[in-house]
Scaffold this active site. Structure first.
Site, PDB file in Angstrom:
ATOM      1  N   THR A 163       0.925  -1.197  -0.021  1.00  0.00           N
ATOM      2  CA  THR A 163       0.244   0.055   0.110  1.00  0.00           C
ATOM      3  C   THR A 163       0.952   1.051  -0.038  1.00  0.00           C
ATOM      4  O   THR A 163       0.391   2.262  -0.526  1.00  0.00           O
ATOM      5  CB  THR A 163      -0.902  -0.169   1.267  1.00  0.00           C
ATOM      6  N   ASP A 172       0.006  -7.121   4.542  1.00  0.00           N
ATOM      7  CA  ASP A 172      -0.536  -8.305   4.753  1.00  0.00           C
ATOM      8  C   ASP A 172       0.144  -9.621   4.836  1.00  0.00           C
ATOM      9  O   ASP A 172      -0.288 -10.551   5.711  1.00  0.00           O
ATOM     10  CB  ASP A 172      -1.582  -8.669   3.218  1.00  0.00           C
ATOM     11  N   GLN A 224      -3.731 -21.585  18.869  1.00  0.00           N
ATOM     12  CA  GLN A 224      -4.694 -20.531  17.951  1.00  0.00           C
ATOM     13  C   GLN A 224      -4.497 -19.151  18.977  1.00  0.00           C
ATOM     14  O   GLN A 224      -5.174 -18.355  18.306  1.00  0.00           O
ATOM     15  CB  GLN A 224      -6.167 -21.014  17.875  1.00  0.00           C
ATOM     16  N   CYS A 225      -4.347 -19.160  20.054  1.00  0.00           N
ATOM     17  CA  CYS A 225      -4.301 -18.112  21.061  1.00  0.00           C
ATOM     18  C   CYS A 225      -3.349 -17.177  20.294  1.00  0.00           C
ATOM     19  O   CYS A 225      -2.313 -17.428  20.039  1.00  0.00           O
ATOM     20  CB  CYS A 225      -4.329 -18.244  22.418  1.00  0.00           C
TER      21      CYS A 225
HETATM   22  N1  ASP Z   1      -2.829  -5.425   0.388  1.00  0.00           N
HETATM   23  C1  ASP Z   1      -1.706  -4.577   0.697  1.00  0.00           C
HETATM   24  C2  ASP Z   1      -0.303  -5.397   0.685  1.00  0.00           C
HETATM   25  O1  ASP Z   1      -0.188  -6.077   1.469  1.00  0.00           O
HETATM   26  C3  ASP Z   1      -1.907  -4.000   2.096  1.00  0.00           C
HETATM   27  C4  ASP Z   1      -0.840  -3.006   2.690  1.00  0.00           C
HETATM   28  O2  ASP Z   1       0.199  -2.886   2.217  1.00  0.00           O
HETATM   29  O3  ASP Z   1      -1.292  -2.670   3.841  1.00  0.00           O
HETATM   30  O4  ASP Z   1       0.317  -5.367  -0.314  1.00  0.00           O
END
Ligand code: ASP
Length: 346
Positions: free
Chosen positions: A13, A90, A278-279
């Site tokens: 992003t 991500d 999983q916690c």
């Molecule tokens: N979808 C984007 C990525 O992981 C999300 C981000 O960068 O915050 O490339």
């Protein structure tokens, strides 16, 4: 001597712009990113950059990209004091974990950052994150020894150990957290390092890059209602070498005879099964409950307080070394680069 920093721009992003037709955010090139952060020039550093072609959304990240980052860092290791990796949020914690294993003997900073809002937006968190990441990568003592000598994630107010981090929010600027390890630094008016938490390297060894990962692994999440037929199908996947078994609470699992038998047969076949809770906080104490104790007695290995991201990348890394499953089972039970703290089996 000015600090020498290499920025590796992979996408995410931070460097995206909105496609006018679809309104979806799409990766854009590094020059666009830098045009939006003129303040970088105020840092008295020597900065170079290398860009992924094309830059990617990190949901497309793969072991081949991790090998590429490892190659770039290894090739430029002696020429720079630190590395800043710009990356989507991500899968950032997976990349941070993978690189921590692949960059064996790392003794320079590899600071991974990105942002929740694109760098071109007025309220972006990208500018601050990029500048702080550069400052952390450049931080060193009078003798020229870097403060951070490991792979770490810098995001908003914190610096986290990379292989202890998890993305915890899709919209909060503090998007990452280590649930089982203290922050390596807190960022406010200043950058306050926690020297106790930072990796200590007494006698640095030459960097030993490792490029191979073996992806013959999978994750299985336990949930009430998991069907015998479906689980058996997963466990019998041809070529499967390792499973990260995401269990309940302190490493607990069903005591149903069909389930116990299915796991027993899988371990007996030589598949490495790692028990990870999983916690989000705490770890596996396999013997606290009957179900967890049974898993331990079958040869399922405790993942202690490891994150899922570190567990799955560690498994790919160890199988990538070309060692047999007994050796993988032995090595996965021990910390390699501070990714877990051994907890007592009680
Ligand atoms: N979808 C984007 C990525 O992981 C999300 C981000 O960068 O915050 O490339």
């Amino acid at each position: 001597m000015k600090p020498r920093i290499l920025i590796i721009y992979t996408g995410g992003t931070i460097g995206m712009i909105e496609d006018p037709a679809t309104k979806a955010l799409t990766p854009f090139d590094f020059s666009h990113l830098m045009e939006n952060v003129p303040k970088v020039k105020m840092l008295d550093y020597h900065i170079d950059n290398i860009q992924f072609e094309p830059p990617i959304d990190s949901s497309d990240m793969s072991p081949a990209h991790w090998a590429e980052m490892t190659r770039i860092i290894a090739k430029n290791y002696e020429d720079y004091d630190g590395f800043v990796v710009l990356h989507g949020t991500d899968t950032m914690a997976y990349t941070a974990s993978a690189l921590s294993f692949m960059l064996e003997n790392l003794s320079k900073p590899v600071i991974i950052t990105g942002s929740q809002l694109p760098i071109g937006e007025v309220r972006t968190d990208g500018e601050e994150n990029l500048i702080t990441a550069l400052q952390i990568a450049a931080d060193r003592d009078a003798a020229g020894i870097s403060t951070v000598r490991e792979v770490a994630i810098l995001f908003e107010n914190y610096l986290w150990r990379g292989n202890r981090s998890t993305k915890r929010s899709a919209d909060n600027f503090n998007a990452f957290k280590s649930n089982n390890y203290p922050a390596l630094a807190k960022i406010g008016l200043g950058i306050h390092f926690d020297r106790e938490a930072l990796a200590k390297i007494d006698s640095p060894q030459p960097l030993r890059p490792r490029y191979r990962l073996d992806t013959s692994v999978m994750a299985i999440d336990l949930f009430p209602g998991l069907s015998e037929k479906i689980l058996r199908h997963q466990l019998e996947t041809p070529g499967l070498k390792g499973i990260v078994l995401r269990t309940y609470g302190a490493g607990n699992a069903s005591t149903a005879p069909w389930f116990v038998e299915a796991i027993r047969r899988t371990v007996k076949r030589g598949v490495v099964v790692l028990n990870v809770t999983q916690c989000v906080n705490g770890g596996v104490h396999a013997n606290r409950y009957v179900g967890g104790g049974i898993l331990g007695s079958l040869g399922v290995i405790s993942g202690h307080d490891i994150t899922f991201e570190a567990a799955i990348t560690k498994m790919m890394f160890l199988f990538g070394m070309g060692i047999g499953s007994a050796e993988v089972a032995r090595r996965i039970a021990e910390p390699i680069v501070g990714e877990m703290t051994l907890v007592s089996p009680k």
